[in-house]
Design a protein around this motif. Structure first.
Motif, PDB file in Angstrom:
ATOM      1  N   ALA A  41       0.833  -1.200   0.000  1.00 48.44           N
ATOM      2  CA  ALA A  41       0.000   0.000   0.000  1.00 48.44           C
ATOM      3  C   ALA A  41       0.873   1.258   0.000  1.00 48.44           C
ATOM      4  N   ARG A  42       1.986   1.179   0.736  1.00 46.03           N
ATOM      5  CA  ARG A  42       2.899   2.335   0.793  1.00 46.03           C
ATOM      6  C   ARG A  42       3.499   2.615  -0.582  1.00 46.03           C
ATOM      7  N   GLU A  43       3.908   1.560  -1.288  1.00 47.76           N
ATOM      8  CA  GLU A  43       4.483   1.747  -2.629  1.00 47.76           C
ATOM      9  C   GLU A  43       3.434   2.296  -3.587  1.00 47.76           C
ATOM     10  N   PHE A  44       2.206   1.791  -3.458  1.00 47.33           N
ATOM     11  CA  PHE A  44       1.147   2.257  -4.363  1.00 47.33           C
ATOM     12  C   PHE A  44       0.853   3.737  -4.139  1.00 47.33           C
ATOM     13  N   ARG A  45       0.868   4.170  -2.894  1.00 44.70           N
ATOM     14  CA  ARG A  45       0.572   5.582  -2.585  1.00 44.70           C
ATOM     15  C   ARG A  45       1.574   6.526  -3.255  1.00 44.70           C
ATOM     16  N   GLN A  46       2.782   6.045  -3.511  1.00 43.71           N
ATOM     17  CA  GLN A  46       3.797   6.882  -4.131  1.00 43.71           C
ATOM     18  C   GLN A  46       3.407   7.305  -5.552  1.00 43.71           C
ATOM     19  N   GLN A  47       2.450   6.588  -6.150  1.00 40.79           N
ATOM     20  CA  GLN A  47       1.978   6.963  -7.488  1.00 40.79           C
ATOM     21  C   GLN A  47       0.965   8.108  -7.434  1.00 40.79           C
ATOM     22  N   ARG A  48       0.557   8.455  -6.197  1.00 38.64           N
ATOM     23  CA  ARG A  48      -0.395   9.565  -5.989  1.00 38.64           C
ATOM     24  C   ARG A  48      -1.698   9.339  -6.774  1.00 38.64           C
ATOM     25  N   ASN A  50      -5.643   8.158  -6.365  1.00 41.14           N
ATOM     26  CA  ASN A  50      -6.745   7.966  -5.421  1.00 41.14           C
ATOM     27  C   ASN A  50      -7.796   7.074  -6.084  1.00 41.14           C
ATOM     28  N   CYS A  72      -7.058  -2.360  -2.443  1.00 38.82           N
ATOM     29  CA  CYS A  72      -8.237  -1.668  -1.907  1.00 38.82           C
ATOM     30  C   CYS A  72      -8.503  -2.088  -0.466  1.00 38.82           C
ATOM     31  N   MET A  75      -5.833  -0.617   1.868  1.00 36.57           N
ATOM     32  CA  MET A  75      -5.975   0.825   2.030  1.00 36.57           C
ATOM     33  C   MET A  75      -7.368   1.204   2.548  1.00 36.57           C
TER      34      MET A  75
END
Length: 248
Positions: A41-48, A50, A72, A75
């Protein structure tokens, strides 16, 4: 002479491979050179990105479905019942039943497995905001098709393909290696940087994998995904048959 063949994919449920093994007296070892890892989830958030902002999702693989719903869940994103799903095949579309209640009015799929089949569905839903779930290694051609449709979409990397490394004491005594993607060739050279082909035969599926073989300076002995050999099973059977005839 071919006695032991490494096929770089998981063991299949079909008996066709094993019928070939019995017929030609060869040993088949199913051992993937690559494996899939989900992004955290942390790596995915880096793509910004939503996910909650999107109203439709495009899937070209069952693996993409697994990692979309996994992310999903991690997060804590609730997927609304109004979400629309666009899949390249009926098989991929049906796989959605693992995660959602299957409703045809919200699920669209192609008939022949070609991405072009989805274009009419995408264009009829052009007001949606599409999320395209992909691996870190994917076909850029699909992005070109999506760009041409003029729809509003965002590409989201949700999983990656990595080398499935061999252990130091794992034997590598094969007479033939069969690959299904360019990533498999990369993994071979990563595991064995000093690999010398010699008498080892190499077979593959598809033109992209064939190009990866030759670009790596290796000899391609068998290719599937052609009009005369549409599948690895067809190609391998023909290849072993020709070798048997030559020896006889």
């Amino acid at each position: 002479m071919i006695k032991k063949i490494l096929i770089s994919q998981p063991k299949p449920t079909t008996d066709k491979f094993f019928e070939i093994a019995d017929r030609f007296g060869v040993e088949l070892v199913f051992r993937p050179f690559i494996k899939v890892e989900g992004l955290s989830a942390r790596e995915f958030r880096q793509q910004r990105i939503n996910i909650s902002e999107f109203t439709a999702v495009i899937f070209t693989a069952k693996t993409a479905i697994d990692h979309f719903f996994r992310i999903c869940k991690e997060m804590r994103i609730s997927i609304p019942d109004t979400m629309k799903y666009f899949c390249t095949t009926e098989s991929i579309a049906c796989y959605l039943q693992k995660y959602i209640q299957y409703r045809k009015r919200k699920i669209f799929h192609g008939e022949n497995g070609k991405f072009d089949d989805l274009i009419p569905f995408l264009q009829r839903n052009k007001n949606e905001k599409f999320l395209y779930a992909v691996s870190d290694v994917h076909k850029d051609g699909v992005s070109g098709i999506l760009d041409a449709t003029g729809i509003n979409y965002t590409k989201a990397v949700m999983y990656r393909t990595v080398s499935n490394d061999f252990s130091k004491d794992e034997p590598f005594d094969y007479d033939m290696l069969i690959f299904f993607s360019p990533a498999g060739i990369d993994a071979l050279l990563k595991n064995f940087p000093d690999f010398k082909q010699g008498d080892i035969r190499i077979g593959c599926l598809g033109s992209a994998t064939a190009k990866a073989v030759t670009d790596a300076g290796l000899r391609l002995d068998m290719q599937a995904g052609t009009p005369t050999s549409p599948s690895i099973v067809n190609a391998l059977e023909q290849y072993l048959e020709n070798m048997s005839s030559a020896i006889a």
